[in-house]
Design a protein around this motif. Structure first.
Motif, PDB file in Angstrom:
ATOM      1  N   VAL A   1     120.051  25.908  33.047  1.00  0.00           N
ATOM      2  CA  VAL A   1     120.905  25.843  31.263  1.00  0.00           C
ATOM      3  C   VAL A   1     119.459  26.295  31.426  1.00  0.00           C
ATOM      4  N   GLN A   2     118.169  26.786  31.071  1.00  0.00           N
ATOM      5  CA  GLN A   2     117.307  27.441  30.223  1.00  0.00           C
ATOM      6  C   GLN A   2     117.634  28.854  30.701  1.00  0.00           C
TER       7      GLN A   2
ATOM      8  N   ILE B   1     125.362  43.044  26.175  1.00  0.00           N
ATOM      9  CA  ILE B   1     126.227  41.294  25.721  1.00  0.00           C
ATOM     10  C   ILE B   1     126.490  40.353  26.612  1.00  0.00           C
ATOM     11  N   ILE B   2     127.670  41.185  27.592  1.00  0.00           N
ATOM     12  CA  ILE B   2     128.705  40.672  28.614  1.00  0.00           C
ATOM     13  C   ILE B   2     127.132  40.075  30.119  1.00  0.00           C
ATOM     14  N   ALA B   3     126.281  41.308  30.110  1.00  0.00           N
ATOM     15  CA  ALA B   3     125.511  40.355  30.907  1.00  0.00           C
ATOM     16  C   ALA B   3     125.104  39.776  31.157  1.00  0.00           C
ATOM     17  N   MET B   4     123.905  39.684  29.656  1.00  0.00           N
ATOM     18  CA  MET B   4     123.212  38.535  29.392  1.00  0.00           C
ATOM     19  C   MET B   4     124.196  36.656  29.352  1.00  0.00           C
ATOM     20  N   GLU B   5     125.615  37.101  29.030  1.00  0.00           N
ATOM     21  CA  GLU B   5     126.048  36.038  29.166  1.00  0.00           C
ATOM     22  C   GLU B   5     126.709  35.590  30.771  1.00  0.00           C
ATOM     23  N   ARG B   6     126.735  37.212  31.595  1.00  0.00           N
ATOM     24  CA  ARG B   6     126.836  36.419  32.528  1.00  0.00           C
ATOM     25  C   ARG B   6     125.600  35.524  33.690  1.00  0.00           C
ATOM     26  N   ALA B   7     124.289  36.051  33.784  1.00  0.00           N
ATOM     27  CA  ALA B   7     123.403  35.794  34.065  1.00  0.00           C
ATOM     28  C   ALA B   7     123.030  34.345  33.206  1.00  0.00           C
TER      29      ALA B   7
END
Length: 151
Positions: A45-46, A29-35
């Protein structure tokens, strides 16, 4: 006795992948958000649209009411200049996992073309559907009120 040992090994093997997957959820989750934040900082913003669910609900201080659904969020993001770079730092990230739902909360300090920093609180609710984590609710708030509304 051998049958007992083999049964115990089989049961352990069945539990370990599930436990390992549960332990990986916060990092995922954190990796997705950071990316997505990294892409957004570059004016793209895509990244957020790609990880948002069709039924996403989005709230931030610039809005009078929540946006409901991916088409509404897409239209809102289209108002922002494409490619306008900014810089932000995510900190204090925390993920609570509740089955197929994960709640991410964090602080975000942004700077968009000015030396003045804006400090945000953010909560993202992710839902796992068909093996994929997607944002179903986003809530941004300011840690300190701004003297004017953001547009």
């Amino acid at each position: 006795m051998l049958k007992f040992i083999l049964t115990a090994i089989a049961m352990t093997a069945a539990v370990l992948p599930a436990a390992a997957a549960a332990e990986d959820v916060p990092a995922t989750i954190i990796a997705m958000e950071r990316a997505a934040l990294d892409r957004s900082d570059k004016g793209d913003v895509q990244g957020f649209l790609e990880i948002s669910a069709p039924d996403v609900v989005y709230q931030d201080p610039a809005l009078d009411a929540p946006l409901i659904g991916l088409p509404a969020l897409t239209a809102y993001y289209a108002k922002f200049p494409a490619g306008e770079p900014s810089h932000g730092v995510m900190s204090n990230a925390n993920v609570q996992v509740l089955g197929n739902v994960a709640v991410l909360s964090f602080h975000y300090v942004s700077r968009s073309g000015t030396p003045k920093e804006i400090v945000w609180n953010c909560t993202e609710v992710y839902r796992k559907t068909d093996g994929n984590w997607r944002i179903v609710n986003t809530h941004w708030s300011l840690t300190k009120p701004l003297p004017q509304k953001l547009d």
